[in-house]
Design an enzyme around this catalytic site. Structure first.
Site, PDB file in Angstrom:
ATOM      1  N   ASP A 131      -8.924  -9.888  -0.271  1.00 48.85           N
ATOM      2  CA  ASP A 131      -8.851  -8.437  -0.058  1.00 48.85           C
ATOM      3  C   ASP A 131      -8.607  -7.711  -1.380  1.00 48.85           C
ATOM      4  O   ASP A 131      -7.755  -6.824  -1.474  1.00 48.85           O
ATOM      5  CB  ASP A 131      -7.757  -8.085   0.948  1.00 48.85           C
ATOM      6  CG  ASP A 131      -7.923  -6.678   1.527  1.00 48.85           C
ATOM      7  OD1 ASP A 131      -9.052  -6.130   1.455  1.00 48.85           O
ATOM      8  OD2 ASP A 131      -6.941  -6.118   2.040  1.00 48.85           O
ATOM      9  N   GLY A 160       0.642   1.211   6.396  1.00 50.50           N
ATOM     10  CA  GLY A 160      -0.641   0.560   6.609  1.00 50.50           C
ATOM     11  C   GLY A 160      -0.667  -0.174   7.928  1.00 50.50           C
ATOM     12  O   GLY A 160       0.231  -0.035   8.756  1.00 50.50           O
TER      13      GLY A 160
END
Length: 433
Positions: A219, A103
């Site tokens: 998130d 990521g």
């Protein structure tokens, strides 16, 4: 994942609905070959000789059981990712078994802990200073969570952390796939409503736990919620059977256990920190964030509402890439934005409204495709009833509380846990934990 600063842009010509975002792959990797013929594979976007690749690349072979020695020094790739080989050690304690995902922050690898004799997941953070600083903040959050999570059932548990060759490495317990990856493996088929209830209850309990500690996740999304176990069961898909879908499988997988944990606290903030910048992944972002009104705990509850809809339907509720379209989708599903929020929108958000009052839609649409995408969205009540049989009324009422535009009026986590959707007697339906 780091806080995302996202600018508006039009849909590319190849953008076809439904929009599926590239995600990390947390699926269980295949077992390693026997040690006598272990194949070492470099894992990175850029090998040390400058050759760029996005796949595993055969490199070195050796025989015998690997010794606890340090691997050769290799420069990081062009993005600051650590370059490693399967079978190598990450410090004398951890042996790399496989690459689990990648990521913005760096990479996640599965490792064998030679000291505790267990499999762990290690997040290897990029060597750039801003990511190192974010990793240290995440470690602080993880340690605070672990200190108060006595049962270890709400959030992923940190085992250890260390600084290795200028990379912060965070050691976690090994968990199963994310809810997103489970949906993806099932061709985005929805979960049964009773499983959604069990998952929603745990998500809200974890969020309430964080909020009690004055922490805001910022998130929340299906790929940041991991099943504890990878075990699954195969059941008939009655929705497919009822419509005899062409080429569709008549069976789908369901998790054998509904136990889940939250992960990825790289964007988590404390209550006293700055709350003026843009947070959350686009599809799960609350309206107050888009309008520049500042944000707090309620932004997590908006994300929970989006997650519940996605688990029921199989697809993200707001599949969008830019702010004006996103706000138009909200109004189509939930009704018009309140005027007091529109009036207070910051200067960057003023362009989304005509004469400072009405949303500039469809006049401001970037394409006909964008207009169609908004037009075809159903109202929230209709959307839920398309996918939910029993409990639809209770779920709609819960979602209406989580989707209140005004964050001051939005349902809180502990308030949501007391909602009839969770408290009514559902034993005649049930889901095996």
């Amino acid at each position: 994942m780091e806080t995302q600063w996202i600018s508006d842009f039009a849909h590319p010509g190849v953008d076809k609905r439904p929009r599926k975002r590239p995600r990390l792959n947390w699926d269980v990797p295949p077992p390693l070959p026997p040690p006598k013929a272990l194949q070492m594979i470099y894992c990175s976007q850029e090998i040390a000789n400058g050759t760029i690749t996005n796949h595993f690349m055969p490199a070195v072979y050796y025989t015998g059981v690997p010794r606890n020695i340090s691997p050769p020094w290799r420069p990081d790739d062009k993005d600051g990712h650590y370059v490693f080989a399967i079978g190598e050690n990450l410090t004398p304690r951890y042996r790399i078994l496989s690459k689990m995902g990648e990521g913005t922050f760096g990479q996640v690898v599965e490792c064998w802990d030679l000291e505790t004799k267990e499999t762990v997941a290690i997040k290897i953070v990029r060597s750039l200073q801003k990511y190192r600083e974010a990793a240290m903040i995440e470690i602080d959050v993880l340690q605070k969570l672990a200190k108060h999570d006595f049962t270890g059932t709400r959030c992923v548990q940190i085992r250890n952390w260390f600084d290795y060759r200028n990379h912060i490495c965070i050691v976690f317990e090994k968990l199963g796939p994310s809810l997103y990856d489970f949906l993806r493996k099932n061709s985005y088929r929805s979960f049964p409503i009773d499983l959604v209830r069990e998952l929603g209850r745990q998500i809200l309990e974890s969020v309430a736990f964080m909020h009690d500690l004055r922490l805001i996740h910022t998130d929340l999304k299906p790929e940041n919620i991991l099943l504890v176990s990878s075990d699954c069961i195969r059941v008939p898909d009655y929705k497919v059977l009822s419509r005899s879908a062409k080429g569709g499988s008549f069976f789908k997988n369901l998790p054998k256990s509904s136990a889940i944990k939250l992960i990825d606290f790289g964007s988590t903030t404390f209550e006293h920190q700055d709350h003026s910048y843009v947070v959350s992944t686009r599809h799960y972002r609350a309206p107050e964030v888009i309008l520049g009104l500042g944000w707090n705990y309620p932004c997590d509850l908006w994300s929970v509402g989006c997650i519940l809809v996605e688990l029921c339907s199989g697809e993200a509720l707001f599949q969008t890439h830019e702010n004006l379209e996103h706000l138009a989708m909200m109004e189509k599903v939930l009704g018009p934005l309140p005027q007091h929020m529109v009036i207070r929108a910051d200067r960057r958000a003023e362009k989304y409204f005509r004469r400072g009052m009405r949303l500039d839609w469809p006049e401001g649409a970037t394409s006909r495709e964008s207009m169609r995408a908004v037009w075809k969205l159903p109202r929230l009540q209709n959307l839920v009833m398309q996918h939910v049989d029993h409990s639809a009324g209770d779920l709609i009422d819960l979602l209406q509380g989580l989707f209140r535009y005004d964050p001051n009026e939005r349902m809180k986590a502990r308030e949501a846990l007391r909602h009839p959707f969770f408290t009514k007697d559902h034993r005649r339906y049930g889901y095996l934990n």
